[in-house]
Design an enzyme around this catalytic site. Structure first.
Site, PDB file in Angstrom:
ATOM      1  N   GLY A  29       0.840  -1.203   0.000  1.00  0.00           N
ATOM      2  CA  GLY A  29       0.000   0.000   0.000  1.00  0.00           C
ATOM      3  C   GLY A  29       0.867   1.242   0.000  1.00  0.00           C
ATOM      4  O   GLY A  29       1.836   1.314   0.756  1.00  0.00           O
ATOM      5  N   GLU A  55       5.925  -4.955   5.870  1.00  0.00           N
ATOM      6  CA  GLU A  55       6.358  -6.333   6.203  1.00  0.00           C
ATOM      7  C   GLU A  55       6.297  -7.268   5.001  1.00  0.00           C
ATOM      8  O   GLU A  55       7.148  -8.149   4.867  1.00  0.00           O
ATOM      9  CB  GLU A  55       5.556  -6.917   7.371  1.00  0.00           C
ATOM     10  CG  GLU A  55       4.073  -6.707   7.288  1.00  0.00           C
ATOM     11  CD  GLU A  55       3.251  -7.931   7.704  1.00  0.00           C
ATOM     12  OE1 GLU A  55       2.024  -7.834   7.650  1.00  0.00           O
ATOM     13  OE2 GLU A  55       3.827  -8.972   8.054  1.00  0.00           O
ATOM     14  N   THR A  98       5.072   2.346   5.995  1.00  0.00           N
ATOM     15  CA  THR A  98       3.688   1.893   6.122  1.00  0.00           C
ATOM     16  C   THR A  98       2.921   2.856   7.015  1.00  0.00           C
ATOM     17  O   THR A  98       3.417   3.271   8.062  1.00  0.00           O
ATOM     18  CB  THR A  98       3.526   0.464   6.692  1.00  0.00           C
ATOM     19  OG1 THR A  98       2.162   0.297   7.102  1.00  0.00           O
ATOM     20  CG2 THR A  98       4.387   0.159   7.887  1.00  0.00           C
ATOM     21  N   ASP A 106       0.557   1.962   8.678  1.00  0.00           N
ATOM     22  CA  ASP A 106       0.132   1.184   9.841  1.00  0.00           C
ATOM     23  C   ASP A 106       1.131   1.279  11.002  1.00  0.00           C
ATOM     24  O   ASP A 106       0.791   0.950  12.130  1.00  0.00           O
ATOM     25  CB  ASP A 106      -0.039  -0.297   9.459  1.00  0.00           C
ATOM     26  CG  ASP A 106      -1.046  -0.511   8.338  1.00  0.00           C
ATOM     27  OD1 ASP A 106      -1.949   0.333   8.183  1.00  0.00           O
ATOM     28  OD2 ASP A 106      -0.924  -1.522   7.620  1.00  0.00           O
ATOM     29  N   ARG A 123     -25.207  13.576  18.782  1.00  0.00           N
ATOM     30  CA  ARG A 123     -25.071  12.203  18.282  1.00  0.00           C
ATOM     31  C   ARG A 123     -23.787  11.560  18.782  1.00  0.00           C
ATOM     32  O   ARG A 123     -22.874  12.239  19.232  1.00  0.00           O
ATOM     33  CB  ARG A 123     -24.961  12.231  16.751  1.00  0.00           C
ATOM     34  CG  ARG A 123     -26.253  12.397  16.041  1.00  0.00           C
ATOM     35  CD  ARG A 123     -25.990  12.546  14.555  1.00  0.00           C
ATOM     36  NE  ARG A 123     -27.238  12.615  13.823  1.00  0.00           N
ATOM     37  CZ  ARG A 123     -27.377  13.153  12.622  1.00  0.00           C
ATOM     38  NH1 ARG A 123     -26.331  13.686  12.007  1.00  0.00           N
ATOM     39  NH2 ARG A 123     -28.545  13.165  12.026  1.00  0.00           N
ATOM     40  N   GLY A 164      -5.243   0.620   9.570  1.00  0.00           N
ATOM     41  CA  GLY A 164      -4.175   0.162  10.466  1.00  0.00           C
ATOM     42  C   GLY A 164      -3.963  -1.335  10.412  1.00  0.00           C
ATOM     43  O   GLY A 164      -3.059  -1.869  11.031  1.00  0.00           O
ATOM     44  N   ARG A 165      -4.851  -2.000   9.695  1.00  0.00           N
ATOM     45  CA  ARG A 165      -4.800  -3.455   9.551  1.00  0.00           C
ATOM     46  C   ARG A 165      -4.781  -4.136  10.926  1.00  0.00           C
ATOM     47  O   ARG A 165      -5.656  -3.847  11.728  1.00  0.00           O
ATOM     48  CB  ARG A 165      -3.596  -3.852   8.717  1.00  0.00           C
ATOM     49  CG  ARG A 165      -3.736  -5.235   8.140  1.00  0.00           C
ATOM     50  CD  ARG A 165      -2.678  -5.517   7.146  1.00  0.00           C
ATOM     51  NE  ARG A 165      -3.181  -5.417   5.803  1.00  0.00           N
ATOM     52  CZ  ARG A 165      -2.440  -5.487   4.721  1.00  0.00           C
ATOM     53  NH1 ARG A 165      -1.140  -5.621   4.845  1.00  0.00           N
ATOM     54  NH2 ARG A 165      -2.955  -5.439   3.541  1.00  0.00           N
ATOM     55  N   ARG A 176     -23.843   7.881  13.890  1.00  0.00           N
ATOM     56  CA  ARG A 176     -23.429   7.825  12.490  1.00  0.00           C
ATOM     57  C   ARG A 176     -21.980   7.346  12.454  1.00  0.00           C
ATOM     58  O   ARG A 176     -21.241   7.525  13.424  1.00  0.00           O
ATOM     59  CB  ARG A 176     -23.488   9.210  11.827  1.00  0.00           C
ATOM     60  CG  ARG A 176     -24.882   9.815  11.771  1.00  0.00           C
ATOM     61  CD  ARG A 176     -25.722   9.190  10.647  1.00  0.00           C
ATOM     62  NE  ARG A 176     -26.956   9.914  10.449  1.00  0.00           N
ATOM     63  CZ  ARG A 176     -28.092   9.686  11.114  1.00  0.00           C
ATOM     64  NH1 ARG A 176     -28.142   8.748  12.043  1.00  0.00           N
ATOM     65  NH2 ARG A 176     -29.175  10.412  10.863  1.00  0.00           N
ATOM     66  N   HIS A 188      -8.947   5.056   2.345  1.00  0.00           N
ATOM     67  CA  HIS A 188      -7.756   5.401   1.552  1.00  0.00           C
ATOM     68  C   HIS A 188      -7.431   6.881   1.557  1.00  0.00           C
ATOM     69  O   HIS A 188      -6.355   7.262   1.074  1.00  0.00           O
ATOM     70  CB  HIS A 188      -7.913   4.866   0.121  1.00  0.00           C
ATOM     71  CG  HIS A 188      -7.909   3.363   0.078  1.00  0.00           C
ATOM     72  ND1 HIS A 188      -9.032   2.626   0.343  1.00  0.00           N
ATOM     73  CD2 HIS A 188      -6.912   2.478  -0.160  1.00  0.00           C
ATOM     74  CE1 HIS A 188      -8.736   1.337   0.269  1.00  0.00           C
ATOM     75  NE2 HIS A 188      -7.459   1.219  -0.040  1.00  0.00           N
TER      76      HIS A 188
HETATM   77  O1  F6P Z   1      -1.192  -1.590   4.941  1.00  0.00           O
HETATM   78  C1  F6P Z   1      -1.667  -0.339   4.640  1.00  0.00           C
HETATM   79  C2  F6P Z   1      -3.159  -0.348   4.453  1.00  0.00           C
HETATM   80  O2  F6P Z   1      -3.570   0.974   4.172  1.00  0.00           O
HETATM   81  C3  F6P Z   1      -3.964  -0.938   5.618  1.00  0.00           C
HETATM   82  O3  F6P Z   1      -4.112  -0.018   6.670  1.00  0.00           O
HETATM   83  C4  F6P Z   1      -5.239  -1.338   4.929  1.00  0.00           C
HETATM   84  O4  F6P Z   1      -5.911  -2.383   5.613  1.00  0.00           O
HETATM   85  C5  F6P Z   1      -4.752  -1.819   3.593  1.00  0.00           C
HETATM   86  O5  F6P Z   1      -3.522  -1.158   3.344  1.00  0.00           O
HETATM   87  C6  F6P Z   1      -5.690  -1.540   2.429  1.00  0.00           C
HETATM   88  O6  F6P Z   1      -5.172  -2.118   1.297  1.00  0.00           O
HETATM   89  P1  F6P Z   1      -5.653  -1.849  -0.196  1.00  0.00           P
HETATM   90  O7  F6P Z   1      -5.018  -0.557  -0.640  1.00  0.00           O
HETATM   91  O8  F6P Z   1      -5.132  -3.014  -0.940  1.00  0.00           O
HETATM   92  O9  F6P Z   1      -7.142  -1.740  -0.160  1.00  0.00           O
END
Ligand code: F6P
Length: 344
Positions: free
Chosen positions: A10, A104, A127, A129, A164, A172-173, A268, A274
């Protein structure tokens, strides 16, 4: 030396400053650079572009990666042909070293190419993350978390107006760094992390206590990787590295609807997604990107292959790439406890 540079996984802000850092420092050593396009896919298919001073001079403020990226994994099961192609292309292009910028997964490939096939690789950690071991921070994280912080500040205004609960889902995965920083810096009333399962009762009890003392709105930050048994069935698609595509489920939506169901309050949710990954890198990410990029060129010059340029304290140094990619860096229990003391 002829050095190939690639960016995989990513994208995140800071990649362009890092590419520039590698090239600028490498010029001091007389290196010739070649840009490998779209991560490891570029080495499978032999996709290259020139990479000189004029190509990188003006990219310091630009998000994304000028080289393109992909999640191609030449070590994936059944991908033997891809691996062969990578090894042949490295030979054919006469690369003396490969500098891989990635997280990674991308660096895991660099580590295996080095340890199993003797390919001279050097890693640069990136990253959003922030989950790579061996380095205190990865570039991309500061920009991504700042985007999340801006989002929570905006949500607070509308949450207060409408009385609300606003739930913000951040990326962040499997590591909760982005959620932790956004939640703590944004003064959230609750934060959910992948590091521990969501305790719905505790969350509702706390949000109720906050409302009972007169604050008529609530802010919750959810990490996309939060463990939610109710959503397990929704996790289907995986990428080349076997990671579940978390965008196929919505933790934020689940948490917001659970809050409404249990309390009757209007809620909400908003998903940063992204948006985290675009835009101009922050000052921190530009300087960190440039420093680790420059260090990578120095590691190549010293022939310290199998190393990754890492931020350790205030110093940037080479660390073992295999060690850095073998354990995920997650939010430790003491920081989770610290975060919880902000829920008052
Ligand atoms: O590893 C970076 C990241 O932005 C994560 O936080 C997210 O889960 C993933 O990539 C999304 O990946 P893609 O761009 O393939 O949808």
């Amino acid at each position: 030396m002829k050095v190939g540079i690639l960016t995989g996984g990513g994208d995140c802000p800071g990649l362009n400053p890092a590419i520039r850092g590698v090239v600028y420092r490498g010029m001091d050593f007389g290196f010739e650079f070649v840009g490998i396009e779209e991560g490891w896919r570029g080495l499978v298919k032999g996709m290259y572009r020139p990479l000189g001073l004029s190509d990188v001079e003006e990219i310091i403020y630009q998000g994304g990666t000028m080289l393109g990226s992909s999640r191609t994994n030449p070590f994936k099961k059944g991908g033997e042909k891809d691996l062969e192609a990578v090894l042949e292309n490295i030979k054919a292009a006469k690369f003396d070293a490969i500098v891989a910028l990635g997280g990674e997964d991308t660096l895991g490939v660099a580590a295996k190419l080095y340890s199993q096939y003797g390919v001279p690789t050097v890693g640069v950690p990136k990253t959003m993350d922030n989950d790579l071991s061996g380095t205190d921070f990865t570039f991309g994280f500061d920009t991504a978390a700042s985007v999340g912080l801006d989002a929570i500040d905006r949500l607070r205004d509308t949450a207060r107006s409408h009385r609300r609960v606003m739930v913000l889902e951040v990326m962040g995965r499997h590591a909760g760094w982005v959620a932790w920083y956004v939640g703590v810096a944004g003064g959230a009333d609750w934060v959910t992390l992948p590091e521990e399962p969501l305790d719905v009762d505790a969350m509702i009890a706390h949000l109720s206590a906050v409302r009972a003392r007169g604050k008529k709105y609530g802010l919750v930050v959810c990490s996309e990787g939060t463990e939610l048994p109710a959503l397990l069935g929704a996790e289907k698609a995986v990428d080349d590295f076997g990671h579940v595509k978390l965008s196929d489920r919505s933790v934020g939506e689940f948490v917001a609807s659970t809050i409404t169901e249990k309390t009757g309050w209007e809620s909400r949710h908003a998903v940063v997604g992204h948006v985290h990954r675009g835009g101009s890198p922050t000052l921190f990410d530009r300087v960190l990107g440039m420093r680790v990029g420059m260090k990578a060129a120095e590691l190549v010059q010293q022939k310290q292959f199998g190393q990754m340029a890492a931020l350790v304290g205030t110093e940037v140094k080479g660390v073992d790439i295999v060690a850095a990619t073998s354990v995920l860096k997650i939010v430790p229990p003491e920081l989770i406890e610290l975060m919880k003391t902000t829920f008052k």
